[in-house]
Design an enzyme around this catalytic site. Structure first.
Site, PDB file in Angstrom:
ATOM      1  N   HIS A  98       0.818  -1.206   0.000  1.00 22.94           N
ATOM      2  CA  HIS A  98       0.000   0.000   0.000  1.00 22.94           C
ATOM      3  C   HIS A  98       0.853   1.257   0.000  1.00 22.94           C
ATOM      4  O   HIS A  98       0.518   2.257  -0.634  1.00 22.94           O
ATOM      5  CB  HIS A  98      -0.921   0.026   1.222  1.00 22.94           C
ATOM      6  N   CYS A  99       1.985   1.220   0.692  1.00 21.32           N
ATOM      7  CA  CYS A  99       2.694   2.465   0.992  1.00 21.32           C
ATOM      8  C   CYS A  99       3.388   3.098  -0.207  1.00 21.32           C
ATOM      9  O   CYS A  99       3.049   4.203  -0.618  1.00 21.32           O
ATOM     10  CB  CYS A  99       3.713   2.221   2.111  1.00 21.32           C
ATOM     11  N   ILE A 100       4.388   2.425  -0.786  1.00 24.85           N
ATOM     12  CA  ILE A 100       5.247   3.091  -1.759  1.00 24.85           C
ATOM     13  C   ILE A 100       4.517   3.414  -3.066  1.00 24.85           C
ATOM     14  O   ILE A 100       4.625   4.537  -3.558  1.00 24.85           O
ATOM     15  CB  ILE A 100       6.524   2.268  -2.006  1.00 24.85           C
ATOM     16  N   ASP A 137       0.962   5.869  -1.477  1.00 23.66           N
ATOM     17  CA  ASP A 137       0.993   7.039  -0.601  1.00 23.66           C
ATOM     18  C   ASP A 137       1.547   8.312  -1.252  1.00 23.66           C
ATOM     19  O   ASP A 137       1.000   9.400  -1.030  1.00 23.66           O
ATOM     20  CB  ASP A 137       1.774   6.736   0.672  1.00 23.66           C
TER      21      ASP A 137
END
Length: 418
Positions: free
Chosen positions: A259-261, A264
């Protein structure tokens, strides 16, 4: 029963948070809309890699209460929102779940309650979206209840850093809100860092992941031209990493996942675009990282061509289809984009992953192969994820041809690194 904490959203962020709070002796309720998920937890099952079934059963023994009933919020002194924020069609954050959770909190909000948003989003969300919804019944943030933002820092599969020993950033709507949030998290987290405000805390999360996103894009682009120049980029990175200051090693791969890199930094780009500016660093990094799966497919095609074999009709084995090693999480895994491209070019795909028993790409079920038989049968194997279950030397010895996108397989005439 009164609860010290109610966690809204029992996914990869909310459930580890609930476990750590319960471990510290807090009475914890977990609220989720997924009835099947809640029933599983109530029966002692876990759906999150980092939380074992044994840990769930221990939580239940300590009065952990998973539920779909929003009235549990009436009995909670502290409420933490950990719901997902996927990308919307305009590449900004989809706040549907955040808004829904916040409305539920507002219906049950009592004076003196601490409300914390942990869902990753763009700077300003806590103040501009969450606060007005919480205040719609007359209570005022900073006066009648405490409001804060605290970015989640969960790193799935990390054996060293978890909830308790990863510093926790909190930003309050007011100084008193920040103090309340810091005091709450301090009950089960070793070190709490207070940001100047909610926007600074929101920005800290995006800064962390944008930094990684941009640096991964840098080495991914270098991998493309280093191959053309005949330079071993992996060796160059290892050499550069011996410098004890001013350098942090990032390594190329088939793309970015989780999900993050890949997600976001788009929230930050979305916010900057609303000001009338392009965020060129993020947008360029996204472009570079997004094209890596296509590049992997092209390299696979080139490797087969070198051996006089067409990609169309070739048997290709993909090794590791999760976004990180040693976990089952497939969110935004580049393996899906690689497989999609190879299928479009006519390859006959199989896969192996010790953590994924079933895998489909766009509705197409991909056959799961035995590792040894798969390596023997495949015209080409592509290592996409370096699970610890994989013996790199065995892969090098058994594969007819191997494309190593992780730079871990020993050099052989039949092995080529990305």
């Amino acid at each position: 029963m009164e609860f010290d904490l109610a966690v809204i959203g029992l996914g990869y962020v909310g459930l580890p948070l609930a476990r750590e709070a319960a471990r510290a002796g807090l009475r914890v309720a977990g609220l989720d809309r997924d009835a099947e998920l809640v029933a599983g937890l109530a029966a002692g099952r876990s759906h999150v890699d980092d939380v074992s079934p044994e840990a769930v059963r221990t939580m239940l023994d300590r009065d952990f209460h998973p539920t779909t009933d929003e009235t549990v919020l009436d009995r909670a002194r502290n409420i933490v929102i950990c719901v997902p924020t996927p990308l919307s069609s305009d590449q900004g954050p989809d706040l549907t779940a955040v808004i829904g959770a916040t409305r539920a909190v507002a219906e049950h909000l009592a004076p003196g309650t601490l409300v914390v948003l942990e869902s990753t989003t763009y700077p300003g969300t806590t103040d501009e979206v969450v606060r007005p919804l919480l205040e719609m019944n007359g209570l005022v943030a900073g006066a009648d209840f405490h409001l804060a933002f605290s970015p989640e820092r969960i790193d799935p599969g990390n054996p060293v850093y978890g909830v308790a020993n990863t510093p926790k950033v909190v930003g309050g709507h007011t100084a008193a809100c920040a103090d309340a949030a810091a005091a709450f998290y301090g009950k089960f987290i070793e070190h709490v860092v207070q940001a100047k405000g909610t926007r600074e805390a929101e920005m800290a999360k995006l800064l962390e992941n944008t930094y990684r996103h941009v640096n991964i894009a840098l080495v991914n682009e270098m991998a493309v031209f280093c191959n053309e120049l005949g330079i071993d980029l992996w060796d160059a990175i290892d050499c550069a990493a011996t410098k004890p200051f001013g350098f942090q090693a990032f390594r190329p791969g088939p793309g970015v996942g989780g999900h993050c890199i890949p997600i976001d930094p788009n929230y930050l780009s979305y916010k900057v675009r609303s000001l009338g500016y392009p965020f060129r660093f993020v947008e360029l990094a996204q472009e570079i990282n997004d094209r890596m799966p296509r590049y992997v497919a092209e390299r696979a095609q080139q490797l087969l061509n070198r051996e006089g074999r067409a990609l169309k009709g070739a048997r290709v084995l993909l090794l590791g289809v999760t976004y990180k090693p040693d976990i089952a999480d497939q969110r935004e895994s580049p393996a899906t984009a690689v497989a999609r491209r190879l299928l479009a070019l006519g390859a006959e795909l199989t896969y192996h992953d010790p953590h994924v028993p079933d895998w489909d790409v766009d509705g197409n079920a991909i056959t799961c192969a035995d590792l040894h038989d798969g390596l023997a049968d495949a015209d080409l194997a592509v290592l996409l994820q370096n699970h610890r279950d994989y013996d790199a030397a065995l892969l090098a010895d058994r594969a007819r041809l191997l494309l190593d996108t992780r730079g871990v397989v020993p050099s052989r005439p039949t092995v080529e690194a990305l």
